[in-house]
Design a protein around this motif. Structure first.
Motif, PDB file in Angstrom:
ATOM      1  N   GLU A  40      73.530  83.069  26.393  1.00  0.00           N
ATOM      2  CA  GLU A  40      72.351  82.143  26.036  1.00  0.00           C
ATOM      3  C   GLU A  40      71.713  82.028  24.810  1.00  0.00           C
ATOM      4  N   CYS A  41      71.379  83.322  24.107  1.00  0.00           N
ATOM      5  CA  CYS A  41      70.679  83.275  22.839  1.00  0.00           C
ATOM      6  C   CYS A  41      71.925  82.800  21.893  1.00  0.00           C
ATOM      7  N   TRP A  42      73.152  83.351  22.100  1.00  0.00           N
ATOM      8  CA  TRP A  42      74.159  82.984  20.798  1.00  0.00           C
ATOM      9  C   TRP A  42      74.410  81.656  20.766  1.00  0.00           C
ATOM     10  N   GLY A  43      74.285  80.917  22.099  1.00  0.00           N
ATOM     11  CA  GLY A  43      74.814  79.487  22.252  1.00  0.00           C
ATOM     12  C   GLY A  43      73.356  78.622  21.679  1.00  0.00           C
ATOM     13  N   ALA A  44      72.379  79.249  22.155  1.00  0.00           N
ATOM     14  CA  ALA A  44      70.979  78.322  21.637  1.00  0.00           C
ATOM     15  C   ALA A  44      70.803  78.522  20.081  1.00  0.00           C
ATOM     16  N   LEU A  45      71.588  79.389  19.489  1.00  0.00           N
ATOM     17  CA  LEU A  45      71.510  79.678  17.915  1.00  0.00           C
ATOM     18  C   LEU A  45      72.644  79.202  17.399  1.00  0.00           C
ATOM     19  N   LEU A  47      75.514  80.706  17.097  1.00  0.00           N
ATOM     20  CA  LEU A  47      76.381  81.676  16.561  1.00  0.00           C
ATOM     21  C   LEU A  47      77.870  81.551  16.964  1.00  0.00           C
ATOM     22  N   PRO A  48      78.715  82.226  15.916  1.00  0.00           N
ATOM     23  CA  PRO A  48      80.135  81.920  16.260  1.00  0.00           C
ATOM     24  C   PRO A  48      80.442  83.004  17.504  1.00  0.00           C
ATOM     25  N   ARG A  49      81.492  82.687  18.114  1.00  0.00           N
ATOM     26  CA  ARG A  49      81.871  83.623  19.383  1.00  0.00           C
ATOM     27  C   ARG A  49      83.578  83.845  19.105  1.00  0.00           C
ATOM     28  N   ASP A  50      83.604  84.757  18.066  1.00  0.00           N
ATOM     29  CA  ASP A  50      84.963  85.169  17.764  1.00  0.00           C
ATOM     30  C   ASP A  50      85.110  86.395  18.896  1.00  0.00           C
ATOM     31  N   SER A  51      86.405  86.362  19.661  1.00  0.00           N
ATOM     32  CA  SER A  51      86.962  87.410  20.379  1.00  0.00           C
ATOM     33  C   SER A  51      88.062  88.056  19.681  1.00  0.00           C
ATOM     34  N   PRO A  52      87.726  89.520  19.758  1.00  0.00           N
ATOM     35  CA  PRO A  52      88.974  90.405  19.138  1.00  0.00           C
ATOM     36  C   PRO A  52      90.131  90.338  19.963  1.00  0.00           C
ATOM     37  N   LEU A  53      91.079  90.740  19.186  1.00  0.00           N
ATOM     38  CA  LEU A  53      92.509  90.822  20.145  1.00  0.00           C
ATOM     39  C   LEU A  53      92.555  92.259  20.469  1.00  0.00           C
ATOM     40  N   GLY A  54      93.138  92.600  21.431  1.00  0.00           N
ATOM     41  CA  GLY A  54      93.225  94.320  21.704  1.00  0.00           C
ATOM     42  C   GLY A  54      92.754  94.345  23.260  1.00  0.00           C
ATOM     43  N   PRO A  55      92.530  95.797  23.279  1.00  0.00           N
ATOM     44  CA  PRO A  55      92.247  96.334  24.861  1.00  0.00           C
ATOM     45  C   PRO A  55      90.857  95.732  25.155  1.00  0.00           C
ATOM     46  N   ALA A  56      90.754  95.523  26.677  1.00  0.00           N
ATOM     47  CA  ALA A  56      89.665  95.134  27.331  1.00  0.00           C
ATOM     48  C   ALA A  56      88.750  96.247  28.202  1.00  0.00           C
ATOM     49  N   CYS A  57      87.609  95.975  28.369  1.00  0.00           N
ATOM     50  CA  CYS A  57      87.030  96.838  29.270  1.00  0.00           C
ATOM     51  C   CYS A  57      87.621  96.783  30.718  1.00  0.00           C
ATOM     52  N   ALA A  58      87.682  98.144  31.297  1.00  0.00           N
ATOM     53  CA  ALA A  58      88.414  98.215  32.517  1.00  0.00           C
ATOM     54  C   ALA A  58      87.472  97.739  33.659  1.00  0.00           C
ATOM     55  N   SER A  59      86.282  97.720  33.403  1.00  0.00           N
ATOM     56  CA  SER A  59      85.328  97.329  34.273  1.00  0.00           C
ATOM     57  C   SER A  59      85.069  95.401  34.361  1.00  0.00           C
ATOM     58  N   CYS A  60      84.794  95.086  33.103  1.00  0.00           N
ATOM     59  CA  CYS A  60      84.244  93.823  33.066  1.00  0.00           C
ATOM     60  C   CYS A  60      85.784  92.798  32.619  1.00  0.00           C
ATOM     61  N   GLN A  61      86.399  93.474  31.892  1.00  0.00           N
ATOM     62  CA  GLN A  61      87.667  92.740  31.595  1.00  0.00           C
ATOM     63  C   GLN A  61      87.157  92.094  30.008  1.00  0.00           C
ATOM     64  N   ARG A  62      86.116  92.218  29.618  1.00  0.00           N
ATOM     65  CA  ARG A  62      85.887  91.642  28.281  1.00  0.00           C
ATOM     66  C   ARG A  62      86.609  92.392  27.217  1.00  0.00           C
ATOM     67  N   PRO A  63      86.834  91.947  26.007  1.00  0.00           N
ATOM     68  CA  PRO A  63      87.421  92.580  24.874  1.00  0.00           C
ATOM     69  C   PRO A  63      86.560  93.695  24.462  1.00  0.00           C
ATOM     70  N   LEU A  64      87.263  94.680  23.904  1.00  0.00           N
ATOM     71  CA  LEU A  64      86.228  95.873  23.279  1.00  0.00           C
ATOM     72  C   LEU A  64      86.227  95.579  21.699  1.00  0.00           C
ATOM     73  N   HIS A  65      85.303  95.863  21.227  1.00  0.00           N
ATOM     74  CA  HIS A  65      85.062  95.641  19.562  1.00  0.00           C
ATOM     75  C   HIS A  65      85.255  97.091  19.018  1.00  0.00           C
ATOM     76  N   LEU A  66      86.438  97.188  18.893  1.00  0.00           N
ATOM     77  CA  LEU A  66      86.947  98.565  18.246  1.00  0.00           C
ATOM     78  C   LEU A  66      86.483  99.025  16.781  1.00  0.00           C
ATOM     79  N   SER A  67      86.059  98.046  16.295  1.00  0.00           N
ATOM     80  CA  SER A  67      85.607  98.026  14.880  1.00  0.00           C
ATOM     81  C   SER A  67      84.202  98.742  14.852  1.00  0.00           C
ATOM     82  N   LEU A  68      83.547  98.309  15.990  1.00  0.00           N
ATOM     83  CA  LEU A  68      82.033  98.946  15.968  1.00  0.00           C
ATOM     84  C   LEU A  68      81.919 100.245  16.601  1.00  0.00           C
TER      85      LEU A  68
END
Length: 86
Positions: A40-45, A47-68
């Motif tokens: 909601e905050c990202w949308g209100a501001l 902000l860009p929503r770049d999704s990284p390519l690669g592995p995803a969380c086994a629980s929520c299936q969202r992409p992992l931000h490996l660089s962080l």
């Protein structure tokens, strides 16, 4: 919800981060609410929503931000991805 800002000089200017530290006391529902609030905050501001390519969380299936992640965390999640658990 507590989200800590990481600002210069800790990180280079332009590389500011938000640090979120879930604990065993945070339920999946609580973490989902945090993700919704951040979205909601990202949308209100606008902000860009770049999704990284690669592995995803086994629980929520969202992409992992490996660089962080630390080297240990990256190794853990990449090994899980190879084993089919992440």
């Amino acid at each position: 919800m507590f989200v800590q800002a990481i600002n210069p000089p800790t990180v280079p200017r332009g590389g500011e981060l938000l640090r979120i530290a879930p604990t065993p006391q945070h339920s999946p529902e609580m973490m989902e609410r945090l993700a919704e609030a951040l979205s909601e905050c990202w949308g209100a501001l606008g902000l860009p929503r770049d999704s990284p390519l690669g592995p995803a969380c086994a629980s929520c299936q969202r992409p992992l931000h490996l660089s962080l992640m630390s080297a240990w965390e990256r190794q853990h999640f990449l090994q899980g991805a190879i084993a089919g658990t992440a």
